[in-house]
Design a protein around this motif. Structure first.
Motif, PDB file in Angstrom:
ATOM      1  N   THR A 146       0.648  -1.104  -0.200  1.00  0.00           N
ATOM      2  CA  THR A 146      -0.307   0.024   0.309  1.00  0.00           C
ATOM      3  C   THR A 146       1.118   1.352  -0.280  1.00  0.00           C
ATOM      4  O   THR A 146       0.667   2.443  -0.839  1.00  0.00           O
ATOM      5  CB  THR A 146      -0.846  -0.077   1.092  1.00  0.00           C
ATOM      6  N   ASP A 147       1.955   1.423   0.944  1.00  0.00           N
ATOM      7  CA  ASP A 147       2.586   2.020   0.813  1.00  0.00           C
ATOM      8  C   ASP A 147       3.396   2.207  -0.512  1.00  0.00           C
ATOM      9  O   ASP A 147       3.252   3.594  -0.867  1.00  0.00           O
ATOM     10  CB  ASP A 147       3.863   2.306   2.326  1.00  0.00           C
ATOM     11  N   VAL A 148       4.553   1.522  -1.158  1.00  0.00           N
ATOM     12  CA  VAL A 148       4.829   1.571  -2.233  1.00  0.00           C
ATOM     13  C   VAL A 148       3.904   2.229  -3.449  1.00  0.00           C
ATOM     14  O   VAL A 148       4.504   2.664  -4.076  1.00  0.00           O
ATOM     15  CB  VAL A 148       5.193   0.359  -2.928  1.00  0.00           C
ATOM     16  N   THR A 177       4.806  10.777  10.185  1.00  0.00           N
ATOM     17  CA  THR A 177       5.413   9.652  10.536  1.00  0.00           C
ATOM     18  C   THR A 177       5.488   8.411   8.640  1.00  0.00           C
ATOM     19  O   THR A 177       4.657   9.079   8.110  1.00  0.00           O
ATOM     20  CB  THR A 177       4.648   8.771  11.427  1.00  0.00           C
ATOM     21  N   ASN A 178       7.031   7.684   8.956  1.00  0.00           N
ATOM     22  CA  ASN A 178       6.725   6.789   7.499  1.00  0.00           C
ATOM     23  C   ASN A 178       7.636   6.158   8.082  1.00  0.00           C
ATOM     24  O   ASN A 178       8.090   5.575   8.971  1.00  0.00           O
ATOM     25  CB  ASN A 178       7.451   8.127   6.510  1.00  0.00           C
ATOM     26  N   PRO A 180      -1.118   0.168   5.828  1.00  0.00           N
ATOM     27  CA  PRO A 180       0.206   1.483   5.876  1.00  0.00           C
ATOM     28  C   PRO A 180       1.035   0.845   7.110  1.00  0.00           C
ATOM     29  O   PRO A 180       0.382   1.422   7.923  1.00  0.00           O
ATOM     30  CB  PRO A 180      -0.079   2.210   4.978  1.00  0.00           C
ATOM     31  N   ALA A 181       1.874   2.161   6.963  1.00  0.00           N
ATOM     32  CA  ALA A 181       2.550   2.691   8.013  1.00  0.00           C
ATOM     33  C   ALA A 181       2.726   3.306   9.065  1.00  0.00           C
ATOM     34  O   ALA A 181       2.935   2.788  10.169  1.00  0.00           O
ATOM     35  CB  ALA A 181       4.736   2.171   7.153  1.00  0.00           C
ATOM     36  N   HIS A 182       1.519   4.268   8.403  1.00  0.00           N
ATOM     37  CA  HIS A 182       1.596   5.486   9.728  1.00  0.00           C
ATOM     38  C   HIS A 182       0.518   4.233  10.854  1.00  0.00           C
ATOM     39  O   HIS A 182       0.664   5.210  11.348  1.00  0.00           O
ATOM     40  CB  HIS A 182       1.235   6.578   8.312  1.00  0.00           C
TER      41      HIS A 182
END
Length: 505
Positions: free
Chosen positions: A345-347, A450-451, A490-492
């Protein structure tokens, strides 16, 4: 460097002959451009992701040959070191639900690769730099068993004539040397391709250069190397130093590094290929049998093999690419800025942001590159690599005031670039549901500041505060990252810290 390269040593005449062939190729490119032989607009994008192999303990696994044998798919290839793989996704037409389709393909491919890696007790980890890599992992004996990597290493080492110095001063300071280019393999990235017509190439490339810092700020995911906390995105300084053919004396003379941001805005793709010939000696002077000018004179399309190979040994963060599909030549901008991960999802969110904002900036009636010095874009890139989501960048003032002003990266992205990205995706014909979902991920990263990099750092320090040794904390952070990566949110949204007490290291 994806082409199969097989050759032994080179003699003195090889380099002169190769230089002559490069000039012929450049003339061929110039004629192709003048004759308007290039493909018409197709709105095609493509994606490559470099991956790491790690065990259940979070440590790298030197097993890419065995894993690729089990995967048995041409979508997966070797990369520089034995703990690396690369996955290539077939080109997609920008529009509709393209990003959802892309995400589904990536999830399917990566899940399959992970299952196959599990057969040799390894797993896929999509991260900019694997935090558990040690200097002993990045040695010549761990180069992938492929001729082109050994040959490239030998030629860069010979050109430099001495050990490589890695010196990165970040939150902590890393200073060490390497006898080979293998430390470059620590850098695993996402490469975003966009096919463009020659008339649009310069605007798209300039736009990509201008926005590279914002991409890094929101997408940073590489804060650790060899146990040290360095820059929030440590790949660019590491990549530059690990491939640097210049001894200190040539650096002092201002000779350009082979990994570089560039030094000016352009007006055509030709300028970048011409710069490659003017500034950079050949590393792999392997000549193809084709005479490109004869092929052109006969009405054919030349491969320009020497030009393509030479271009592949110059590591611009936005690189021009010449290719042929179905007998028709085309140009692509290859965006090499982003680290791999954290999740699919982040990519895909990073990709949606890039394709949207680049389209909008490239079509702006007052292009950003006419209002911002190139040196400012380069300085922004450096600041974003150092500070990630907390970077402050210089950007053109709004309205008629002119000049640039300093702004928080998150404010720039949220207030100015995300609306542009939205308009750009609309212009591509991307469905609003896709647009809102993936740009929403970027917006949330900005809102929460944040990431991937900030999560890694916060989780590592939480582990240290819990009493873990540095190595144990890095390994635990990597294991937790891999677990959350596979869950796919996702990372957040990731909770900081480790889920349960971990035995002291």
């Amino acid at each position: 460097m994806g082409e199969k390269v097989v050759a032994g040593g080179f003699d003195l005449s090889d380099r002169q002959r190769y230089r002559d062939k490069l000039r012929q190729c450049l003339t061929g490119l110039e004629r192709l451009l003048a004759q308007q032989r290039f493909d018409r607009p197709k709105n095609l994008m493509g994606l490559e992701i470099e991956l790491n192999l790690a065990g259940a303990d979070g440590l790298p696994k030197m097993l890419n040959g065995q894993v690729l044998e089990r995967i048995a798919s041409r979508d997966f290839q070797t990369e520089l070191a034995m703990f690396n793989l690369e996955v290539n996704i077939a080109p997609h037409r920008l529009g509709g639900r393209v990003f959802d389709r892309l995400a589904e393909e990536l999830r399917t491919s990566l899940a399959y690769a992970h299952r196959k890696a599990g057969e040799v007790d390894a797993g896929i980890v999509m991260i900019g730099i694997l935090p558990t890599l040690d200097r002993d992992d990045l040695v010549t004996s761990n180069l992938s068993d492929v001729d082109r990597y050994t040959l490239l290493n030998d030629q860069i080492v010979a050109a430099r004539g001495e050990e490589f110095t890695l010196d990165i001063d970040g939150v902590e300071h890393l200073s060490c040397t390497s006898k080979s280019i293998v430390p470059e393999a620590a850098c695993t990235s996402v490469q975003l391709h966009l096919q463009v017509t020659p008339a649009r190439f310069a605007d798209v490339w300039n736009a990509a250069q201008a926005v590279a810092a914002a991409q890094i700020a929101v997408g940073a995911n590489s804060p650790f190397l060899f146990g040290r906390e360095l820059w929030r995105e440590s790949r660019p300084p590491l990549f530059q130093q690990a491939t640097d053919t210049r001894p200190p004396e040539l650096q002092a003379q201002g000779v350009r590094p082979r990994t570089w941001f560039g030094e000016r805005w352009i007006t055509s793709a030709y300028e970048l290929f011409e710069e490659n010939l003017r500034y950079f000696p050949a590393l792999l002077p392997i000549c193809d049998e084709e005479d490109p000018l004869e092929v052109l004179a006969a009405g054919g399309v030349p491969k320009l093999a020497e030009l393509v190979l030479h271009n592949g040994t110059i590591y611009r963060w936005n690189r021009p690419v010449y290719g042929i599909a179905d007998g028709v030549p085309h140009l692509r901008v290859e965006n090499r800025v982003l680290p791999a991960g954290p999740t699919v999802t982040d990519v895909v969110a990073n990709a949606a942001f890039y394709y949207g904002v680049v389209r909008a900036l490239a079509e702006d009636s007052r292009p950003v590159w006419t209002r911002m010095p190139f040196e400012t874009a380069a300085a922004n890139f450096d600041a974003a690599c150092r500070h990630g989501i907390d970077a402050r960048l210089q950007w053109p003032r709004r309205g008629r005031l002119g000049g640039t002003t300093e702004v928080d990266a998150v404010s720039l992205v949220r207030d100015e670039l995300l609306p542009l990205a939205e308009a750009g995706l609309d212009a591509w014909g991307v469905e609003p549901a896709d647009r809102d979902l993936y740009l929403g991920v970027i917006e949330e990263r900005c809102r929460r500041r944040t990431n991937g990099a900030s999560w890694q750092v916060a989780t590592f320090h939480r582990a240290r505060e819990a009493g873990l040794s540095r190595d144990a904390a890095l390994a635990a952070t990597t294991r937790r990252y891999a677990e959350l990566m596979r869950q796919g949110e996702p990372a957040h949204t990731w909770p900081v810290g480790l889920p349960e007490p971990v035995a002291l290291g």
